[in-house]
Design an enzyme around this catalytic site. Sequence first.
Site, short mmCIF file in Angstrom:
data_model
loop_
_atom_site.label_atom_id
_atom_site.label_comp_id
_atom_site.label_asym_id
_atom_site.label_seq_id
_atom_site.Cartn_x
_atom_site.Cartn_y
_atom_site.Cartn_z
N LYS A 137 45.94 51.56 11.62
CA LYS A 137 46.19 53.00 11.64
C LYS A 137 46.72 53.44 10.27
CE LYS A 137 46.19 52.02 16.24
NZ LYS A 137 46.07 50.65 16.77
N PHE A 157 53.03 51.97 24.49
CA PHE A 157 51.57 51.96 24.37
C PHE A 157 51.00 50.90 25.33
CE2 PHE A 157 47.51 50.76 22.46
CZ PHE A 157 46.88 51.96 22.68
N ASP A 158 49.73 51.05 25.73
CA ASP A 158 49.21 50.18 26.80
C ASP A 158 49.19 48.69 26.45
OD1 ASP A 158 47.14 50.95 25.07
OD2 ASP A 158 45.60 50.46 26.53
N HIS A 182 40.74 49.47 31.36
CA HIS A 182 39.93 50.58 30.82
C HIS A 182 38.89 50.13 29.81
CE1 HIS A 182 43.38 49.98 28.23
NE2 HIS A 182 42.70 50.51 27.24
N ASP A 239 57.57 50.39 17.30
CA ASP A 239 56.13 50.18 17.32
C ASP A 239 55.59 51.20 16.32
OD1 ASP A 239 53.45 50.20 17.82
OD2 ASP A 239 53.61 50.31 20.00
N TYR A 275 45.12 28.88 1.46
CA TYR A 275 45.67 28.78 2.83
C TYR A 275 47.16 29.13 2.83
CZ TYR A 275 46.27 26.96 7.57
OH TYR A 275 46.53 26.83 8.91
N ALA A 309 52.70 51.76 14.39
CA ALA A 309 51.30 51.99 14.00
C ALA A 309 51.13 53.28 13.17
CB ALA A 309 50.43 52.04 15.24
C1 P70 Z 1 44.50 53.43 19.74
C2 P70 Z 1 44.67 51.93 19.62
C3 P70 Z 1 46.68 50.65 19.34
C4 P70 Z 1 48.12 50.54 19.28
C5 P70 Z 1 48.94 51.69 19.25
C6 P70 Z 1 50.33 51.55 19.23
C7 P70 Z 1 51.23 52.73 19.20
C8 P70 Z 1 50.11 49.21 19.28
C9 P70 Z 1 48.73 49.29 19.28
C10 P70 Z 1 47.93 48.02 19.30
C11 P70 Z 1 44.05 51.19 20.76
C12 P70 Z 1 42.81 51.77 21.29
C13 P70 Z 1 42.86 52.66 22.33
C14 P70 Z 1 41.70 53.25 22.82
C15 P70 Z 1 40.50 52.92 22.24
C16 P70 Z 1 40.44 51.99 21.23
C17 P70 Z 1 41.61 51.42 20.74
N1 P70 Z 1 46.09 51.71 19.56
N2 P70 Z 1 50.87 50.32 19.25
O1 P70 Z 1 43.40 53.89 19.48
O2 P70 Z 1 47.39 47.80 18.07
O3 P70 Z 1 44.91 47.84 18.41
O4 P70 Z 1 45.93 46.82 16.37
O5 P70 Z 1 46.14 45.70 18.55
O6 P70 Z 1 48.42 52.92 19.24
O7 P70 Z 1 45.45 54.16 20.03
P1 P70 Z 1 46.01 46.99 17.84
#
Ligand code: P70
Length: 461
Positions: free
Chosen positions: A258, A124-125, A450, A215, A72, A217
């Site tokens: 990623k 990012f969304d 979405h 950010d 843990y 990724a």
């Molecule tokens: C994607 C996925 C996640 C993401 C990111 C950046 C630049 C943070 C995150 C969040 C999300 C996705 C979109 C469409 C379909 C499925 C999944 N991106 N910052 O594919 O990270 O997902 O680990 O919470 O691109 O681009 P997390």
Amino acid sequence: MDLPFSESYKIKMVENIHRSSRQEREVWIKEASYNLFNLKSSQVYIDLLTDSGTGAMSDKQWSEMMLGDESYAGASSYYKMKKAIQEITGFEYFLPTHQGRAAENVLFSALIKEGDIIPGNTHFDTTKGHIEFRRAHAIDCTIDEAFNTTLDYPFKGNIDIDKLEKVLKSHPKEKIPLIVVTVTCNSSGGQPVSMANMKAVREVADKCGIRVFFDSARFAENAYFIKLKEKGFTDKSIREIVREMFSYADGMTMSSKKDAIVNMGGFIGLRDKELFEKASTFNILFEGFISYGGMSGRDMNALAQGLYEGTDFNYLETRINQVAYLGQKLKDNGIPVQYPFGGHAIYVDAKRFLPHFPVEEYVAQTLAVELYLEGGIRGVEIGTLLADRDPDTGKNRFPELELVRLTIPRRVYTNNHMDYIAAALINVYERRSDIKRGFKIKKEAPILRHFTVELERVKQR
Ligand code: P70
């Protein structure tokens, strides 16, 4: 004869995938309310929904899984991850989280309050979602070049420094807790940010005493583009470039799904001890104790190994070349795609693909559905559905770009799959003038709609 380019790995394990008939897909997509997220993976032949958590781990990562320490507190896996993060990013402090958005949630809980302003390059969304959920505002300062999909500009992820300075000047410093730079910039097409731009953002931020977070990724893909395209970096290693990139940030949020090539995981990297301590409280509250934060020991081990592999030049070259291979095929056949090609995906410009089509009927989603019907390929809409409604007015936000993202999972598909994808899209392109019916929304969630939105076909015009 010059020897051709070929992959820097070979395949040790395979997973069967099945092609379906168009009739089957017609039924399945209707049952899924025309939302590709609602399809079963078995109903998909080639899955380009995301490159997130869909990569193939290496033999070394799988062996690391066996060595995971599931204690843990104070697990060796935690220290392995800490060491990898320190070596690769240079951040002294880190907090593990279960994925990228969890890192955003923890960090933003410590930094953002109602009414704050967070400038960045097309957030990012999930980042935007976490900002708006706190009744703060994300302001897009991306360079205008990013919105012209045909313009050959090497760093379309860049922040427009004038736009940024204007935002910083028109709000009190206390209202701007951080600037977010997304590397590579997913929302504008997986486009890189140049080192010069990161440096310039740092300088502007320093003048005002504002924090800069990356950010991150796809930070390694960004570094690869810097090496390839930016003057002065050709002879630098990816790791050297990565270290310099992060030297311009106060911290990072990471979706390890990623560029760390794991199926689940994330973290926050930080320099500031005080902020680390503040964020630790939220980490414990939301994610778990600070030495695992929502991850098992084995996953932390695989992540640490994945960070080294993800920043290896040969791996990155294989990956980015595959994405470009698909992009070039499409471009050569006249299909409007975002150019230059991004790091993790090819973005098809739906407005140029279907110029006769009203955006109110979700043009990018319509194209994504057509591609699924054509070849069982699941792409994803990056358009009006993703852009959500304006939280203040409740009205649909129509983004400048309506895109279908063909996201390539890491180390998963071969170039034969790329050929298949290209052929299917070319078929759709050839019958584009027959595509006349879009969609209307049947049901949607108040935020990040979405993922779960339900659609129905509009009547034939
Ligand atoms: C994607 C996925 C996640 C993401 C990111 C950046 C630049 C943070 C995150 C969040 C999300 C996705 C979109 C469409 C379909 C499925 C999944 N991106 N910052 O594919 O990270 O997902 O680990 O919470 O691109 O681009 P997390």
